[in-house]
Design a protein around this motif. Structure first.
Motif, PDB file in Angstrom:
ATOM      1  N   ILE A  23      59.842  41.915  30.982  1.00  0.00           N
ATOM      2  CA  ILE A  23      59.801  41.364  29.623  1.00  0.00           C
ATOM      3  C   ILE A  23      60.918  40.339  29.448  1.00  0.00           C
ATOM      4  O   ILE A  23      62.099  40.683  29.512  1.00  0.00           O
ATOM      5  N   LYS A  24      60.549  39.085  29.241  1.00  0.00           N
ATOM      6  CA  LYS A  24      61.528  38.017  29.069  1.00  0.00           C
ATOM      7  C   LYS A  24      62.132  38.043  27.676  1.00  0.00           C
ATOM      8  O   LYS A  24      63.318  37.794  27.497  1.00  0.00           O
ATOM      9  N   ASP A  25      61.299  38.307  26.684  1.00  0.00           N
ATOM     10  CA  ASP A  25      61.792  38.331  25.308  1.00  0.00           C
ATOM     11  C   ASP A  25      60.799  39.042  24.401  1.00  0.00           C
ATOM     12  O   ASP A  25      59.669  39.336  24.799  1.00  0.00           O
ATOM     13  N   PHE A  26      61.267  39.319  23.193  1.00  0.00           N
ATOM     14  CA  PHE A  26      60.430  39.895  22.150  1.00  0.00           C
ATOM     15  C   PHE A  26      60.269  38.830  21.065  1.00  0.00           C
ATOM     16  O   PHE A  26      61.241  38.440  20.413  1.00  0.00           O
ATOM     17  N   ASP A  27      59.046  38.333  20.927  1.00  0.00           N
ATOM     18  CA  ASP A  27      58.779  37.242  19.988  1.00  0.00           C
ATOM     19  C   ASP A  27      58.551  37.783  18.590  1.00  0.00           C
ATOM     20  O   ASP A  27      57.603  38.539  18.340  1.00  0.00           O
ATOM     21  N   VAL A  28      59.413  37.368  17.668  1.00  0.00           N
ATOM     22  CA  VAL A  28      59.245  37.681  16.251  1.00  0.00           C
ATOM     23  C   VAL A  28      58.857  36.386  15.550  1.00  0.00           C
ATOM     24  O   VAL A  28      59.580  35.387  15.629  1.00  0.00           O
ATOM     25  N   ILE A  29      57.712  36.397  14.895  1.00  0.00           N
ATOM     26  CA  ILE A  29      57.270  35.206  14.175  1.00  0.00           C
ATOM     27  C   ILE A  29      57.215  35.501  12.679  1.00  0.00           C
ATOM     28  O   ILE A  29      57.026  36.651  12.267  1.00  0.00           O
ATOM     29  N   TYR A  30      57.425  34.462  11.897  1.00  0.00           N
ATOM     30  CA  TYR A  30      57.288  34.571  10.448  1.00  0.00           C
ATOM     31  C   TYR A  30      56.758  33.240   9.940  1.00  0.00           C
ATOM     32  O   TYR A  30      56.663  32.258  10.689  1.00  0.00           O
TER      33      TYR A  30
END
Length: 218
Positions: free
Chosen positions: A78-85
């Protein structure tokens, strides 16, 4: 929400488009995510900060599931955890940067893994970075339809009553079946091939459905 563990047989049924209903897949996905402390930490922080139309999306979800299904460490690959808004009232870089710093402060132990982006401003920088135009989005969930793979299009958020809400416009069968499937709604074969190569290296069990041209698809 069911707490029934996923057995090999159950996993096979979830990965079969005709073997289970989508509600069952959503329940199993919620069960997995609720058992992962760092995922829940991100979901709680995102909720408590009150970011508009905020979701955890893509790799941090489906790759977590793949690690559970293949008995690998939870952060494997897992490279990153994408949080979108989505905040169309101020699509400036400065406003987004303030949100990024706020989220990082709320998640000091995970800040290096969390990537926050305002979906209302993606079209402002996407073409310069990737060389292709990108239409303005209507909401955060509109972004899921533009991902290179249908398998990637999954999102989760936590309500104020601690209910986990799942959104997957293309369904979850491919996620549980460990199949990477192209999204032809976004003509992006280069990105698809690049992601497929990396993911296959991390999860050799993954089935990669080749990208077909419009002529091949008939």
């Amino acid at each position: 929400m069911t707490n029934t563990p996923i057995t090999d047989g159950a996993t096979a049924r979830l990965g079969d488009p005709y073997g289970a209903c989508e509600q069952q897949r959503c329940e199993h996905l919620a069960t997995i995510l609720c058992a992962v402390p760092h995922v829940m930490q991100i979901l709680r922080a995102t909720r408590d900060l009150g970011l508009p139309d905020a979701w955890l999306v893509s790799g941090g979800i489906y790759q977590t599931v793949w690690n559970v299904l293949t008995d690998r460490p939870l952060l494997h690959g897992i490279k990153d955890f994408d949080v979108i808004y989505f905040d169309g009232t101020d699509p400036s870089y400065e406003a987004e940067d303030l949100v990024i710093r706020t989220v990082n402060t709320a998640l000091p132990d995970l800040a290096h893994l969390v990537e926050v982006r305002n979906q209302a401003r993606v079209h402002l920088w996407y073409e310069q970075r990737f060389g292709r135009p990108y239409r303005p989005l209507d909401c955060s969930m509109d972004a899921l339809t533009t991902y290179a793979a249908r398998t990637h299009a999954v999102a989760a958020r936590l309500t104020h009553t601690d209910e986990l809400v799942i959104h997957a416009p293309f369904g979850l069968a491919n996620l549980f079946g460990m199949r990477l499937v192209p999204n032809y709604g976004q003509l992006n074969p280069e990105t698809y091939a690049e992601k497929a190569l990396r993911m296959k290296a991390q999860w050799p069990e993954l089935e990669v459905v080749p990208w077909q041209t419009s002529e091949q698809r008939g």
